[in-house]
Write a protein that holds these residues in place. Structure first.
Motif, mmCIF file in Angstrom:
data_model
loop_
_atom_site.group_PDB
_atom_site.id
_atom_site.type_symbol
_atom_site.label_atom_id
_atom_site.label_comp_id
_atom_site.label_asym_id
_atom_site.label_seq_id
_atom_site.Cartn_x
_atom_site.Cartn_y
_atom_site.Cartn_z
ATOM 1 N N LYS A 27 -33.782 -64.372 -17.793
ATOM 2 C CA LYS A 27 -33.798 -63.273 -18.761
ATOM 3 C C LYS A 27 -33.201 -63.726 -20.089
ATOM 4 O O LYS A 27 -33.708 -63.396 -21.166
ATOM 5 C CB LYS A 27 -33.017 -62.078 -18.219
ATOM 6 C CG LYS A 27 -33.720 -61.291 -17.114
ATOM 7 C CD LYS A 27 -32.881 -60.108 -16.684
ATOM 8 C CE LYS A 27 -33.592 -59.283 -15.612
ATOM 9 N NZ LYS A 27 -34.793 -58.598 -16.155
ATOM 10 N N VAL A 28 -32.098 -64.480 -20.025
ATOM 11 C CA VAL A 28 -31.467 -64.980 -21.246
ATOM 12 C C VAL A 28 -32.431 -65.893 -21.988
ATOM 13 O O VAL A 28 -32.596 -65.779 -23.208
ATOM 14 C CB VAL A 28 -30.158 -65.734 -20.916
ATOM 15 C CG1 VAL A 28 -29.602 -66.411 -22.167
ATOM 16 C CG2 VAL A 28 -29.122 -64.778 -20.338
ATOM 17 N N THR A 46 -23.926 -69.825 -24.267
ATOM 18 C CA THR A 46 -22.687 -69.131 -23.929
ATOM 19 C C THR A 46 -22.982 -67.889 -23.110
ATOM 20 O O THR A 46 -22.343 -67.633 -22.080
ATOM 21 C CB THR A 46 -21.932 -68.734 -25.217
ATOM 22 O OG1 THR A 46 -21.694 -69.911 -25.991
ATOM 23 C CG2 THR A 46 -20.609 -68.072 -24.899
ATOM 24 N N ILE A 47 -23.949 -67.104 -23.546
ATOM 25 C CA ILE A 47 -24.317 -65.882 -22.842
ATOM 26 C C ILE A 47 -24.831 -66.213 -21.432
ATOM 27 O O ILE A 47 -24.501 -65.529 -20.460
ATOM 28 C CB ILE A 47 -25.372 -65.101 -23.656
ATOM 29 C CG1 ILE A 47 -24.723 -64.538 -24.928
ATOM 30 C CG2 ILE A 47 -25.996 -63.983 -22.827
ATOM 31 C CD1 ILE A 47 -25.717 -63.987 -25.928
ATOM 32 N N GLY A 48 -25.621 -67.272 -21.321
ATOM 33 C CA GLY A 48 -26.126 -67.669 -20.018
ATOM 34 C C GLY A 48 -25.022 -68.118 -19.084
ATOM 35 O O GLY A 48 -24.959 -67.696 -17.919
ATOM 36 N N ASP A 49 -24.114 -68.957 -19.565
ATOM 37 C CA ASP A 49 -23.009 -69.458 -18.739
ATOM 38 C C ASP A 49 -22.109 -68.338 -18.253
ATOM 39 O O ASP A 49 -21.795 -68.246 -17.057
ATOM 40 C CB ASP A 49 -22.164 -70.458 -19.539
ATOM 41 C CG ASP A 49 -22.781 -71.838 -19.598
ATOM 42 O OD1 ASP A 49 -23.375 -72.255 -18.601
ATOM 43 O OD2 ASP A 49 -22.666 -72.500 -20.644
ATOM 44 N N PHE A 50 -21.675 -67.481 -19.172
ATOM 45 C CA PHE A 50 -20.731 -66.427 -18.816
ATOM 46 C C PHE A 50 -21.328 -65.464 -17.792
ATOM 47 O O PHE A 50 -20.686 -65.114 -16.792
ATOM 48 C CB PHE A 50 -20.301 -65.644 -20.058
ATOM 49 C CG PHE A 50 -19.240 -66.324 -20.878
ATOM 50 C CD1 PHE A 50 -18.093 -66.813 -20.273
ATOM 51 C CD2 PHE A 50 -19.380 -66.451 -22.243
ATOM 52 C CE1 PHE A 50 -17.101 -67.432 -21.024
ATOM 53 C CE2 PHE A 50 -18.393 -67.068 -23.004
ATOM 54 C CZ PHE A 50 -17.257 -67.558 -22.396
ATOM 55 N N GLN A 87 -23.265 -58.345 -25.582
ATOM 56 C CA GLN A 87 -24.542 -59.008 -25.320
ATOM 57 C C GLN A 87 -24.625 -59.486 -23.877
ATOM 58 O O GLN A 87 -25.649 -59.315 -23.207
ATOM 59 C CB GLN A 87 -24.718 -60.203 -26.267
ATOM 60 C CG GLN A 87 -25.193 -59.855 -27.666
ATOM 61 C CD GLN A 87 -25.464 -61.116 -28.455
ATOM 62 O OE1 GLN A 87 -24.560 -61.848 -28.830
ATOM 63 N NE2 GLN A 87 -26.740 -61.379 -28.695
ATOM 64 N N VAL A 88 -23.540 -60.113 -23.423
ATOM 65 C CA VAL A 88 -23.523 -60.605 -22.047
ATOM 66 C C VAL A 88 -23.625 -59.441 -21.072
ATOM 67 O O VAL A 88 -24.428 -59.462 -20.133
ATOM 68 C CB VAL A 88 -22.244 -61.421 -21.774
ATOM 69 C CG1 VAL A 88 -22.205 -61.872 -20.304
ATOM 70 C CG2 VAL A 88 -22.173 -62.645 -22.688
#
Length: 357
Positions: A27-28, A46-50, A87-88
């Protein structure tokens, strides 16, 4: 495949947790990365990792609250940046497994942003050779993720210093071992995305298997076994895309010493372990350019076990066993050599001759 009860549940939870995190990273990619002109902005990574870390750790804490987790990220950046945190959370809150019963096994959706942040921060274990420690890399292969190539969600359970469960989520690897391995978004041209996405798993002493990422409910696992090349001259090896991560020149010299003529399969992340376990290549070499470099143990735990259980051998470049009980890094080891058990010794001789010098 009959498993002892204690690890049967661990593998099931780990597989579903990795599946849910993989759905999230897709999705990211499709909402924040695909089609962008510049890759300079690291926020999608960053968004994907978190988010992936939060989803996996929340599932582990729900099922095994006494276990430790060692993972790459911590939440201070999100706590200080409300826009990034929102965002996350927006993407995390939308992710669930296709099967409601399986999603419930993981504890269902995270209830709020604070639960997400707390899950991220539960990955602070320092590792060691006592107890049960999950080693998690939420997105292994940052550049592969950004280019639409290979990346992996890597999760391994280490008990008293030994890897006993390993799961790799590889959203861009084909399930069919005769299909071509893509390295970038442009490689997808003419390839059906329906055939992409695989989850590899293994339990110590019970073999390794593959299942489609898009699986619905029901057993669809297939045992996997490394291929034994008829001769080293027809073998192939895989290595990282980035020369900064491992020595391409020395790996080329090793291939020449072994008589290997096929060009290397280059891809990012722990997906390289999956590629050789599945028989898409034969040898994985990772020779550090800097002898002071220590590998993070979460990059290797799952792939190490999957290759071992598929009939391979994995050591460091000097032939030493890979020691996962030294903390958050493989401090006792230098480099990685993985190959089918029947040829690993010959590969290691060539590595020692070239790299050892």
């Amino acid at each position: 495949m009959s498993l002892p009860e204690n690890y049967a549940r661990e593998r099931r939870v780990a597989t579903l947790a990795v599946q849910r995190a993989t759905i999230y990273t897709q999705k990211v990619f499709h909402s924040l990365v695909k089609g962008t002109v510049s890759k300079d902005d690291r926020s999608p990574v960053t968004i994907g990792d978190f988010g992936a870390q939060a989803l996996v750790i929340a599932a582990i804490r729900h099922n095994f609250p006494d276990d430790e987790v060692a993972a790459e990220e911590e939440s201070s950046l999100l706590r200080s940046n409300p826009e990034l945190r929102d965002q996350v959370w927006k993407l995390v809150s939308q992710v669930c497994l296709p099967d409601a019963e399986e999603d419930s096994l993981l504890g269902g959706p995270l209830k709020d942003e604070n639960a997400m942040l707390d899950a991220i921060d539960a990955g602070k274990s320092t590792g060691g050779n006592r107890g049960r420690i999950w080693a998690l890399d939420p997105i292994d292969g940052t550049l592969g993720f950004l280019r639409g190539g290979q990346y992996a969600i890597s999760l391994g359970l280490i008990q008293d210093g030994e890897v006993v469960v390993g799961v790799l989520g590889c959203p861009n690897l084909p399930v069919d071992k005769t299909a071509r391995v893509i390295n970038s978004e442009s490689d997808r041209e003419g390839q059906n995305d329906d055939g992409l996405g695989a989850i590899y798993s293994a339990v110590a002493g019970h073999g390794a298997s593959i299942r489609p990422l898009a699986r619905r409910r029901g057993p669809e696992e297939e045992p996997i076994q490394m291929r034994e090349p008829l001769s080293l001259s027809v073998a192939s090896f895989c290595e990282g895309v980035e020369a900064a991560h491992s020595s391409h020149s020395q790996q080329k010299a090793i291939a020449e010493r072994l008589g290997i003529v096929a060009p290397p399969v280059r891809l990012d992340s722990a997906a390289k372990y999956a590629v050789i376990a599945r028989g898409l290549a034969d040898i994985y070499l990772r020779l550090p350019r800097n002898l002071s470099y220590e590998e993070n143990f979460w990059d290797h735990a799952a792939g190490y076990l999957i290759v071992k259980e598929a009939g391979g051998e994995v050591t460091d470049a000097m032939g030493r066993r890979v020691d996962f009980g030294k903390g958050r890094t493989l401090a006792a080891n230098k480099g990685i050599v993985a190959a089918p058990a029947g040829i690993h010794g010959k590969v290691l001789e060539a590595v020692r001759a070239v790299w050892g010098s």
